[in-house]
Design a protein around this motif. Structure first.
Motif, PDB file in Angstrom:
ATOM      1  N   ARG A 124      35.918 -24.441 -22.628  1.00 41.50           N
ATOM      2  CA  ARG A 124      35.887 -25.151 -23.917  1.00 41.50           C
ATOM      3  C   ARG A 124      36.657 -24.352 -24.979  1.00 41.50           C
ATOM      4  N   PHE A 125      36.498 -23.042 -24.949  1.00 38.47           N
ATOM      5  CA  PHE A 125      37.216 -22.137 -25.857  1.00 38.47           C
ATOM      6  C   PHE A 125      38.732 -22.331 -25.670  1.00 38.47           C
ATOM      7  N   THR A 126      39.179 -22.288 -24.398  1.00 38.30           N
ATOM      8  CA  THR A 126      40.612 -22.468 -24.100  1.00 38.30           C
ATOM      9  C   THR A 126      41.097 -23.810 -24.627  1.00 38.30           C
ATOM     10  N   ASP A 177      39.860 -25.603 -27.038  1.00 39.94           N
ATOM     11  CA  ASP A 177      39.940 -25.557 -28.508  1.00 39.94           C
ATOM     12  C   ASP A 177      41.268 -24.964 -28.946  1.00 39.94           C
ATOM     13  N   GLU A 178      41.664 -23.860 -28.308  1.00 37.21           N
ATOM     14  CA  GLU A 178      42.897 -23.174 -28.738  1.00 37.21           C
ATOM     15  C   GLU A 178      44.134 -24.012 -28.421  1.00 37.21           C
ATOM     16  N   ILE A 179      44.073 -24.790 -27.344  1.00 36.60           N
ATOM     17  CA  ILE A 179      45.192 -25.692 -27.033  1.00 36.60           C
ATOM     18  C   ILE A 179      45.272 -26.776 -28.125  1.00 36.60           C
ATOM     19  N   ILE A 219      41.040 -10.930 -34.639  1.00 39.11           N
ATOM     20  CA  ILE A 219      41.651 -12.125 -35.239  1.00 39.11           C
ATOM     21  C   ILE A 219      40.576 -13.168 -35.557  1.00 39.11           C
ATOM     22  N   GLU A 220      39.677 -13.392 -34.606  1.00 35.93           N
ATOM     23  CA  GLU A 220      38.717 -14.490 -34.799  1.00 35.93           C
ATOM     24  C   GLU A 220      37.648 -14.126 -35.821  1.00 35.93           C
ATOM     25  N   LEU A 221      37.454 -12.837 -36.068  1.00 39.23           N
ATOM     26  CA  LEU A 221      36.551 -12.436 -37.159  1.00 39.23           C
ATOM     27  C   LEU A 221      37.224 -12.626 -38.519  1.00 39.23           C
ATOM     28  N   ASP A 245      35.379 -23.842 -35.144  1.00 42.55           N
ATOM     29  CA  ASP A 245      35.564 -23.478 -33.729  1.00 42.55           C
ATOM     30  C   ASP A 245      35.591 -21.960 -33.545  1.00 42.55           C
ATOM     31  N   GLU A 246      36.287 -21.289 -34.474  1.00 44.30           N
ATOM     32  CA  GLU A 246      36.462 -19.839 -34.312  1.00 44.30           C
ATOM     33  C   GLU A 246      35.142 -19.085 -34.418  1.00 44.30           C
ATOM     34  N   SER A 247      34.191 -19.638 -35.186  1.00 41.05           N
ATOM     35  CA  SER A 247      32.924 -18.906 -35.304  1.00 41.05           C
ATOM     36  C   SER A 247      32.148 -18.934 -33.981  1.00 41.05           C
ATOM     37  N   GLN A 248      32.447 -19.911 -33.118  1.00 42.01           N
ATOM     38  CA  GLN A 248      31.840 -19.882 -31.774  1.00 42.01           C
ATOM     39  C   GLN A 248      32.638 -18.953 -30.848  1.00 42.01           C
ATOM     40  N   HIS A 249      33.952 -18.971 -31.020  1.00 40.16           N
ATOM     41  CA  HIS A 249      34.791 -18.148 -30.134  1.00 40.16           C
ATOM     42  C   HIS A 249      34.441 -16.670 -30.224  1.00 40.16           C
ATOM     43  N   VAL A 250      34.124 -16.254 -31.448  1.00 38.82           N
ATOM     44  CA  VAL A 250      33.932 -14.822 -31.652  1.00 38.82           C
ATOM     45  C   VAL A 250      32.703 -14.296 -30.898  1.00 38.82           C
TER      46      VAL A 250
END
Ligand SMILES: [Fe+2]
Ligand SMILES: [Fe+2]
Length: 317
Positions: free
Chosen positions: A113-115, A117-119, A168-170, A200-205
């Motif tokens: 799901r993370f991947t 999101d970035e796509i 970066i994501e922080l 989205d980024e707050s989940q990625h981190v």
């Protein structure tokens, strides 16, 4: 290695974190056209990037129209740089997910799901570039190709790539919470792009941290030492891109500003833009308290000293 991962995965706190990320990711799913763009365009009568990030307000000799133009050029670059780094982040997360494929299915799902999101973010930033490019005079230049940069970054050790990604994501989060959301006069669509991105980024981190700590546990002290050197080299490479992009953006600004500025004023713009880019993409992450805690917990005092010495010219600049 598989047995170690499985036993860690069964630890309740850890399994919960992956499950929580998957749950949140499903709950907050959004689409570029349906939820974000909704046939809107960028409002060129307003600034894009807030002064807290662009530092445009420190250039007191600029006319208001030119200050707005410089904020819009920096906003265009902001979308470009995120699209650029997300090329290597999505590729790396695909690999991290693959490593979980036959063990922890929640970790696999969270990283897929993370991947994804970035796509999606990369598509969004490509479309932003086209939309903004239609409204701005020709001549804006992107200095580095995202796939070339990704090929070089992915040659570094996984520890270093995960550390850079976590950093970066922080800073994405601090930029949004401390500056973008507070910019009452900014272009509404620009603000919304970075609100959806921030969500989205707050989940990625959360995942960056889990993956980085796992990788750290796997490495020998010698491998960790090499990884620190790799991280230092990656930050230097990022700084090289920022130096070139700030020079290109200043040139574009000077050609397109409505008011004529002296050579000396042009040199000041260049310094401020480089300082702003270093703040945006390096310093605001390095100074993020959580990143500081993570990095300190995964390095020795001597390694931290090496990192600080390498950062000193960037922090001073
Ligand atoms: Fe992203
Ligand atoms: Fe991300």
């Amino acid at each position: 290695m598989n047995a170690a991962i499985t036993s860690q995965d069964l630890a309740p706190g850890r399994a919960d974190r992956y499950a929580q990320v998957v749950r949140l990711s499903k709950k907050s799913e959004w689409q570029i056209d349906r939820d974000l763009l909704q046939d809107r365009g960028f409002d060129f009568s307003r600034k894009f990037l807030p002064d807290g990030l662009s530092r445009v307000e420190t250039l007191t000799f600029l006319t208001p129209d030119d200050a707005r133009l410089l904020s819009q050029i920096q906003g265009r670059t902001y979308a470009y740089i995120f699209g650029l780094v997300e090329r290597f982040i999505s590729a790396k997360m695909l690999d991290q997910g693959r490593a979980h494929a036959l063990d922890n299915q929640l970790a696999l799902e969270a990283l897929v799901r993370f991947t994804n999101d970035e796509i999606k973010h990369q598509e969004l930033f490509r479309r932003m570039e086209l939309m903004i490019g239609e409204q701005m005079t020709l001549g804006y230049r992107q200095v580095a190709n995202p796939s070339d940069v990704a090929r070089a970054v992915l040659g570094a050790s996984t520890w270093a790539v995960l550390a850079l990604t976590c950093h970066i994501e922080l800073f994405v989060q601090s930029h949004y919470v401390e500056s973008i959301v507070k910019g009452a006069d900014l272009c509404p669509l620009f603000k919304d792009v970075f609100m959806y991105h921030w969500k989205d980024e707050s989940q990625h981190v959360v995942l960056d941290e889990l993956e980085w700590k796992d990788e750290h546990a796997r490495l020998s002290p010698a491998d960790r030492d090499t990884a620190v050197n790799d991280l230092i080299a990656l930050v230097a490479a990022v700084d090289g891109i920022l130096q070139a992009q700030s020079a290109a953006d200043t040139q574009y600004f000077m050609r397109n500003a409505a008011h004529p500025y002296s050579e000396q004023e042009g040199a000041t713009v260049k310094d401020v833009v480089l300082g702003a880019y270093r703040w945006q993409y390096i310093i605001s992450g390095v100074r993020h308290p959580h990143f500081g805690r993570l990095l300190t917990s995964m390095t020795t005092a001597a390694q931290m000293e090496r990192i600080q010495a390498a950062l000193a010219p960037i922090l001073a600049g």
